[in-house]
Design a protein around this motif. Structure first.
Motif, PDB file in Angstrom:
ATOM      1  N   THR A  48     -42.751  -4.714  74.978  1.00 47.94           N
ATOM      2  CA  THR A  48     -42.708  -4.330  76.500  1.00 47.94           C
ATOM      3  C   THR A  48     -43.221  -2.869  76.349  1.00 47.94           C
ATOM      4  O   THR A  48     -42.792  -2.136  75.531  1.00 47.94           O
ATOM      5  N   ASP A  49     -43.944  -2.736  77.591  1.00 48.49           N
ATOM      6  CA  ASP A  49     -44.476  -1.296  77.636  1.00 48.49           C
ATOM      7  C   ASP A  49     -43.521  -0.450  78.604  1.00 48.49           C
ATOM      8  O   ASP A  49     -43.956   0.768  78.734  1.00 48.49           O
ATOM      9  N   ASP A  50     -42.340  -1.004  79.182  1.00 48.24           N
ATOM     10  CA  ASP A  50     -41.643  -0.271  79.954  1.00 48.24           C
ATOM     11  C   ASP A  50     -40.618   0.496  79.106  1.00 48.24           C
ATOM     12  O   ASP A  50     -40.497   0.264  78.003  1.00 48.24           O
ATOM     13  N   GLU A  51     -40.222   1.634  79.701  1.00 49.36           N
ATOM     14  CA  GLU A  51     -39.289   2.606  78.804  1.00 49.36           C
ATOM     15  C   GLU A  51     -37.853   2.220  79.110  1.00 49.36           C
ATOM     16  O   GLU A  51     -37.245   2.326  80.133  1.00 49.36           O
ATOM     17  N   VAL A  52     -37.576   1.130  78.402  1.00 47.31           N
ATOM     18  CA  VAL A  52     -36.094   0.566  78.459  1.00 47.31           C
ATOM     19  C   VAL A  52     -35.115   1.355  77.906  1.00 47.31           C
ATOM     20  O   VAL A  52     -35.145   2.387  77.110  1.00 47.31           O
ATOM     21  N   ASP A  53     -34.016   1.149  78.684  1.00 45.03           N
ATOM     22  CA  ASP A  53     -32.613   1.971  78.288  1.00 45.03           C
ATOM     23  C   ASP A  53     -31.945   1.130  77.336  1.00 45.03           C
ATOM     24  O   ASP A  53     -31.527  -0.076  77.733  1.00 45.03           O
ATOM     25  N   PRO A  54     -31.724   1.562  76.071  1.00 43.74           N
ATOM     26  CA  PRO A  54     -30.976   0.606  75.226  1.00 43.74           C
ATOM     27  C   PRO A  54     -29.764   0.304  75.613  1.00 43.74           C
ATOM     28  O   PRO A  54     -28.923  -0.739  75.376  1.00 43.74           O
ATOM     29  N   LEU A  55     -28.905   1.183  76.059  1.00 42.83           N
ATOM     30  CA  LEU A  55     -27.644   0.955  76.828  1.00 42.83           C
ATOM     31  C   LEU A  55     -27.532  -0.023  77.950  1.00 42.83           C
ATOM     32  O   LEU A  55     -26.839  -1.156  77.908  1.00 42.83           O
ATOM     33  N   ALA A  56     -28.567   0.408  78.808  1.00 41.99           N
ATOM     34  CA  ALA A  56     -28.514  -0.842  79.995  1.00 41.99           C
ATOM     35  C   ALA A  56     -28.968  -2.191  79.529  1.00 41.99           C
ATOM     36  O   ALA A  56     -28.550  -3.503  80.199  1.00 41.99           O
TER      37      ALA A  56
END
Length: 313
Positions: A134-142
Motif C-alpha cells: 500500500t502507498d497509504d500512510e497507514v497507522d499501525p495501531l489503527a
C-alpha cells in the motif's frame, strides 16, 4: 482500591487503550476478537469503577476526556509490561512464532521485501508473514500492524523506529536506446529524448535536478507515460526511452547491464519514494520475538543497509 478489584480492571484497561489507539469501538472490537457492545460495556464498567468519564462517544469516533488522557498512559504502560512478560517468556523458549503483519509502499514491497519472504519463512518455520502492499500512510495501531515501512526524511512522531537505508531516484535507459539516440551530457539534453515519467500531476514532466550549487529544470516529453515504476522499468528495458525510477526498482537491471544510469552526477528531485527507509512500529517497551526476527532479517538480508549502495551497478 484493593488488589482484587484492581486485577479485575486490568482487562478493561487494556481494552480502553485499544479503543483510544484505534479511535473506534468497532475497529477495536474487531482487533480484539470481540463485539462493539462488549467493548462498550467494558469501558462503561471501567468508568463506573473509577468514578469518572473517560471517553466522549459519537457515532464514528471517540474523544478522550481529561481524566481519560491521564489514565491512558498508565494503561499503555500496563499493556507494554504484559507484552514484555510474554516477550521474555518467548525468548526463554527461543522460538519466534505467530503471525507478523507488515506494510510497505507498493513498489518498494515488490522490489525489496517480497524477494526476501521465502528465505524468511524457511528460517523461521513457526512464523507466518502477512505483507500489505500500500502507498497509504497507514497507522499501525489503527490497522493492527506489527511493522510499517515508510520512505521519508521525517518519520511521524508517536512511533518507534529504525532507519535501515535510503532511497533516491535515478534515470536509466537501455544500451540500445542510448546507442541510437545518444547519451545526455546535461539535464538540458533530456528535452531531445523520449522520457518515461509518472504523469500524476500537471508538472510531472518538469524534472528538477541539482548538482551542488547548480540547479536545472527541464521539461521532458515522451510517448509513454505510466505511474507505476514496474511499468516504466519494463518500458525502459524495451528501449522506449529514459525512465525515472526509484533506485530500488532499477538496481537489478543496472547491475546486469540491461539498463545504464544516465546523468549519474545529478540528483533528481522527487515527491515520493525518496528519503530514509524506516521500519516503524508501535512504541511498546518490548518487541515480540517474531517481530524482532523479521526486523533483524530485513536488516541483515536486505539491500538497504547503510553500507549497501543500492543503485550502483
Amino acid at each position: 482500591m484493593n488488589p482484587i478489584d484492581l486485577f479485575a480492571l486490568l482487562p478493561d484497561m487494556a481494552v480502553f487503550a485499544r479503543v483510544v489507539d484505534t479511535g473506534n469501538f468497532s475497529v477495536a472490537a474487531r482487533q480484539l476478537g470481540s463485539t462493539p457492545s462488549t467493548v462498550s460495556r467494558q469501558i462503561k464498567r471501567l468508568e463506573e469503577a473509577l468514578g469518572t468519564r473517560l471517553l466522549e462517544r459519537s457515532t464514528r469516533k471517540v474523544r478522550v476526556t481529561e481524566s481519560g488522557a491521564q489514565l491512558l498512559r498508565h494503561c499503555r504502560d500496563a499493556v507494554a509490561a504484559a507484552s514484555g512478560a510474554v516477550d521474555a517468556a518467548g525468548r526463554s523458549i527461543g522460538k519466534p512464532q505467530g503471525k507478523v503483519r507488515l506494510s510497505a509502499p507498493t513498489d518498494f514491497a515488490k522490489a525489496e521485501i517480497h524477494p526476501l519472504v521465502p528465505g524468511f519463512l524457511r528460517a523461521f518455520p513457526e512464523v507466518d508473514l502477512q505483507l500489505l502492499f500500500t502507498d497509504d500512510e497507514v497507522d499501525p495501531l489503527a490497522q493492527d500492524l506489527d511493522l510499517v515501512i515508510r520512505l521519508t526524511d521525517a518519520p511521524p512522531p508517536g512511533l518507534a523506529g529504525r532507519r535501515i537505508g535510503a532511497a533516491r531516484w535515478v534515470l536509466a535507459a537501455s544500451p540500445a536506446y542510448l546507442q541510437q539516440r545518444g547519451v545526455p551530457e546535461s539535464p538540458a539534453d533530456l528535452a531531445q529524448h523520449d522520457c518515461l515519467y509518472l504523469g500524476e500531476t500537471v508538472d510531472d514532466n518538469r524534472w528538477r535536478f541539482h548538482d551542488g550549487a547548480r540547479t536545472q529544470t527541464v521539461a521532458v516529453r515522451g510517448r509513454y507515460i505510466a505511474n507505476h515504476a514496474g511499468a516504466r522499468l519494463e518500458a525502459a528495458l524495451q528501449g522506449l526511452g529514459i525512465a525515472t525510477l526509484p533506485d530500488f526498482a532499477a538496481i537489478d537491471a543496472l547491475r546486469s547491464g540491461a539498463l545504464v544510469q544516465v546523468l549519474a552526477g545529478w540528483e533528481l528531485e522527487a515527491r515520493a519514494y525518496r528519503g530514509g527507509v524506516w521500519l516503524l512500529y508501535p512504541p511498546n517497551r518490548f518487541l515480540p520475538p517474531k517481530v524482532r526476527a523479521l526486523i533483524d532479517y530485513l536488516v541483515e538480508n536486505g539491500r538497504q543497509g547503510p553500507e549497501k549502495k543500492s543503485a550502483t551497478p
